[in-house]
Design a protein around this motif. Structure first.
Motif, mmCIF file in Angstrom:
data_model
loop_
_atom_site.group_PDB
_atom_site.id
_atom_site.type_symbol
_atom_site.label_atom_id
_atom_site.label_comp_id
_atom_site.label_asym_id
_atom_site.label_seq_id
_atom_site.Cartn_x
_atom_site.Cartn_y
_atom_site.Cartn_z
ATOM 1 N N PRO A 45 -40.649 -21.908 -0.379
ATOM 2 C CA PRO A 45 -41.276 -20.991 0.215
ATOM 3 C C PRO A 45 -40.905 -20.259 1.536
ATOM 4 C CG PRO A 45 -42.585 -22.915 0.007
ATOM 5 C CD PRO A 45 -41.152 -23.222 -0.300
ATOM 6 N N VAL A 46 -40.506 -19.116 1.326
ATOM 7 C CA VAL A 46 -39.685 -18.391 2.451
ATOM 8 C C VAL A 46 -40.412 -17.087 3.176
ATOM 9 C CG1 VAL A 46 -37.421 -19.635 1.816
ATOM 10 C CG2 VAL A 46 -37.905 -17.360 0.972
ATOM 11 N N ALA A 47 -41.682 -17.030 2.790
ATOM 12 C CA ALA A 47 -42.197 -15.623 3.048
ATOM 13 C C ALA A 47 -42.742 -15.631 4.453
ATOM 14 C CB ALA A 47 -43.459 -15.380 1.987
ATOM 15 N N GLY A 48 -42.675 -16.815 5.217
ATOM 16 C CA GLY A 48 -43.430 -16.845 6.636
ATOM 17 C C GLY A 48 -42.729 -15.980 7.450
ATOM 18 N N TYR A 49 -43.415 -15.468 8.755
ATOM 19 C CA TYR A 49 -42.880 -14.576 9.717
ATOM 20 C C TYR A 49 -41.780 -15.108 10.730
ATOM 21 C CZ TYR A 49 -46.865 -11.537 7.865
ATOM 22 O OH TYR A 49 -47.410 -10.773 7.185
ATOM 23 N N GLY A 50 -41.965 -16.466 10.735
ATOM 24 C CA GLY A 50 -41.054 -16.978 11.584
ATOM 25 C C GLY A 50 -41.151 -16.615 13.092
ATOM 26 N N THR A 51 -42.350 -16.567 13.511
ATOM 27 C CA THR A 51 -42.644 -15.721 14.762
ATOM 28 C C THR A 51 -42.185 -16.576 15.939
ATOM 29 O OG1 THR A 51 -44.803 -16.783 14.620
ATOM 30 C CG2 THR A 51 -44.796 -14.602 13.999
ATOM 31 N N ARG A 52 -42.044 -18.077 15.902
ATOM 32 C CA ARG A 52 -41.379 -18.697 16.871
ATOM 33 C C ARG A 52 -40.079 -18.331 17.503
ATOM 34 N NH1 ARG A 52 -43.233 -24.601 14.795
ATOM 35 N NH2 ARG A 52 -43.039 -23.166 12.867
ATOM 36 N N LYS A 111 -36.080 -16.058 8.949
ATOM 37 C CA LYS A 111 -35.715 -17.421 9.697
ATOM 38 C C LYS A 111 -34.950 -18.351 9.041
ATOM 39 C CE LYS A 111 -39.293 -20.275 9.742
ATOM 40 N NZ LYS A 111 -40.548 -21.032 9.771
ATOM 41 N N GLU A 112 -35.038 -18.234 7.643
ATOM 42 C CA GLU A 112 -34.241 -19.247 6.704
ATOM 43 C C GLU A 112 -32.687 -18.961 6.830
ATOM 44 O OE1 GLU A 112 -37.085 -17.419 6.016
ATOM 45 O OE2 GLU A 112 -38.393 -18.988 5.607
ATOM 46 N N GLN A 135 -44.213 -13.053 -2.406
ATOM 47 C CA GLN A 135 -45.773 -13.323 -2.009
ATOM 48 C C GLN A 135 -46.231 -11.994 -1.073
ATOM 49 O OE1 GLN A 135 -46.337 -16.363 1.032
ATOM 50 N NE2 GLN A 135 -48.240 -17.028 0.668
ATOM 51 N N MET A 168 -49.468 -13.204 3.104
ATOM 52 C CA MET A 168 -48.830 -14.347 3.589
ATOM 53 C C MET A 168 -50.367 -15.331 3.926
ATOM 54 S SD MET A 168 -46.273 -13.161 3.416
ATOM 55 C CE MET A 168 -45.154 -11.906 3.774
ATOM 56 N N LEU A 169 -50.613 -15.659 2.814
ATOM 57 C CA LEU A 169 -52.027 -16.667 3.005
ATOM 58 C C LEU A 169 -52.028 -18.075 3.124
ATOM 59 C CD1 LEU A 169 -54.257 -14.591 0.672
ATOM 60 C CD2 LEU A 169 -54.218 -14.377 3.305
ATOM 61 N N GLY A 170 -50.618 -18.522 3.512
ATOM 62 C CA GLY A 170 -50.523 -20.063 3.849
ATOM 63 C C GLY A 170 -49.458 -20.566 2.924
ATOM 64 N N LEU A 171 -49.128 -21.962 3.015
ATOM 65 C CA LEU A 171 -48.112 -22.640 2.148
ATOM 66 C C LEU A 171 -48.834 -22.797 0.700
ATOM 67 C CD1 LEU A 171 -45.678 -24.014 1.874
ATOM 68 C CD2 LEU A 171 -46.416 -26.040 2.883
ATOM 69 N N ALA A 190 -48.438 -19.642 -1.078
ATOM 70 C CA ALA A 190 -47.166 -19.580 -1.328
ATOM 71 C C ALA A 190 -46.626 -20.304 -2.805
ATOM 72 C CB ALA A 190 -46.075 -19.759 -0.366
HETATM 73 P P1 UTP Z 1 -44.595 -22.058 8.860
HETATM 74 O O1 UTP Z 1 -45.798 -21.770 9.366
HETATM 75 O O2 UTP Z 1 -43.684 -23.298 9.467
HETATM 76 O O3 UTP Z 1 -43.559 -20.883 9.316
HETATM 77 O O4 UTP Z 1 -44.773 -22.203 7.319
HETATM 78 P P2 UTP Z 1 -43.422 -19.463 9.455
HETATM 79 O O5 UTP Z 1 -44.832 -19.070 9.458
HETATM 80 O O6 UTP Z 1 -42.528 -18.735 9.171
HETATM 81 O O7 UTP Z 1 -43.118 -19.788 11.051
HETATM 82 P P3 UTP Z 1 -43.949 -19.299 12.560
HETATM 83 O O8 UTP Z 1 -45.025 -20.391 12.805
HETATM 84 O O9 UTP Z 1 -44.359 -18.158 12.449
HETATM 85 O O10 UTP Z 1 -42.875 -19.323 13.377
HETATM 86 C C1 UTP Z 1 -43.795 -23.176 6.626
HETATM 87 C C2 UTP Z 1 -43.025 -22.807 5.506
HETATM 88 O O11 UTP Z 1 -43.960 -22.082 4.500
HETATM 89 C C3 UTP Z 1 -43.653 -20.792 4.463
HETATM 90 C C4 UTP Z 1 -42.574 -20.415 5.721
HETATM 91 O O12 UTP Z 1 -41.642 -19.509 5.295
HETATM 92 C C5 UTP Z 1 -42.195 -21.701 5.767
HETATM 93 O O13 UTP Z 1 -40.914 -21.934 5.187
HETATM 94 N N1 UTP Z 1 -44.689 -20.129 4.112
HETATM 95 C C6 UTP Z 1 -45.833 -19.991 5.047
HETATM 96 C C7 UTP Z 1 -44.925 -19.087 3.108
HETATM 97 O O14 UTP Z 1 -43.920 -18.986 2.447
HETATM 98 N N2 UTP Z 1 -46.019 -18.270 2.983
HETATM 99 C C8 UTP Z 1 -46.856 -18.334 3.831
HETATM 100 O O15 UTP Z 1 -48.019 -17.464 3.645
HETATM 101 C C9 UTP Z 1 -46.753 -19.298 4.928
#
Ligand code: UTP
Length: 281
Positions: free
Chosen positions: A8-15, A25-26, A102, A105-108, A111
């Protein structure tokens, strides 16, 4: 046999903003290799040769990374620099990659459910690439390979765990378990991001899972929690209540590269212990 691994690599990586504004981020490098490549190497070494990425907007660089770059290959062909591409070429030759989007982005949990059509009705690995993991040494199994061996023995969902300091339990899913043997627990409860007082232990789930395919129905039946997000821990807890889920204290090291501190630690560790300039061999 487990053959598939979901990333799952869809997160925003806001940190990591602004670095992650237009770059996934990946794809952030730990020394000279993007985070996601370490994860795919670990999966491939465990025999998981079918990799599915659950991607989102702005993540095309990941697909390009796992494809041939003809212009670059042509440019460095016949020079000592070709060696820099050996690792990624090996993956491109030996792994089948597929991608699915995805859209929200509705969470892991959501995903993982998004990947269902590419996984089908079989057990599969899940790697969260921002948890960078290494086995105890080059000769020893990586974390996913250790988990695949356990799966072959027990045939149920397995989560990788690590002991964390009390003041960090609020960042993780924390398990309660009955010890089965050294480093292996049968999960009896799980709490997502508990306070110090609520935490049933200090055994934290990290970003490596083997999931049996009934997880998809469990996720579908999991109500969304905070921010509309579907937590994977709720679905796994359901599996634990109805059957068996194991928690495995893996052998090796893990860096939380989703946080700046962990990212810097991983960079220092890899530079000192792992990185080798292939042209100086
Ligand atoms: P994180 O919450 O650690 O990643 O999700 P994030 O949202 O990218 O980072 P921050 O908190 O904003 O900095 C854990 C993993 O789940 C994936 C993210 O890509 C990460 O690998 N993920 C999370 C999804 O693929 N989809 C989602 O809706 C949420």
């Amino acid at each position: 046999m487990i053959r598939k691994c979901l990333f799952p690599v869809a997160g925003y990586g806001t940190r990591f903003l602004p670095a992650t504004k237009s770059m996934p981020k990946e794809m952030l490098p730990i020394v000279n290799k993007p985070l996601v490549q370490y994860g795919v190497e670990e999966a491939e070494a465990a025999g998981l040769n079918n990799v599915t990425f659950v991607t989102g907007r702005g993540k095309r660089a990941i697909a390009d990374h796992f494809d041939i770059s003809y212009e670059l290959e042509h440019q460095i062909s016949g020079t000592s620099k070709e060696k820099y591409l050996d690792g990624i070429r090996h993956l491109i030759d030996n792994v089948n990659f597929s991608f699915i989007r995805q859209n929200n982005m509705l969470g892991l949990g959501h995903a993982i459910l998004t990947g269902e059509s590419l996984i089908g009705d079989e057990a599969f690995g899940v790697v969260l690439a921002d948890d960078l993991c290494f086995g105890e040494s080059d000769e020893e199994d990586g974390v996913m390979a250790q988990m695949v061996k356990l799966y072959n023995q027990f045939r149920c969902t397995i989560v990788a765990i690590e002991e964390v300091p009390e003041d960090e339990v609020h960042k993780y899913g924390i398990i309660k378990g009955e010890s089965m043997m050294d480093g292996l627990y049968r999960v009896t409860d799980m709490v997502e991001k508990p306070s110090k007082e609520e935490a049933p232990s200090n055994l934290a789930i990290i970003g490596r899972y083997i999931l049996t395919p009934d997880i998809f129905d469990k996720i579908r039946n999991t109500p969304a929690g905070r921010n509309g997000e579907v937590q994977i821990t709720d679905a796994i807890l359901q599996q634990a209540k109805e059957g068996c889920v194991l928690a495995y204290k893996f052998k090796g090291k893990r860096f939380d590269c989703g946080s700046v501190d962990g990212f810097v630690e991983a960079t220092n560790y890899c530079y000192q212990n792992i990185y080798k300039d292939p042209t100086e061999a």
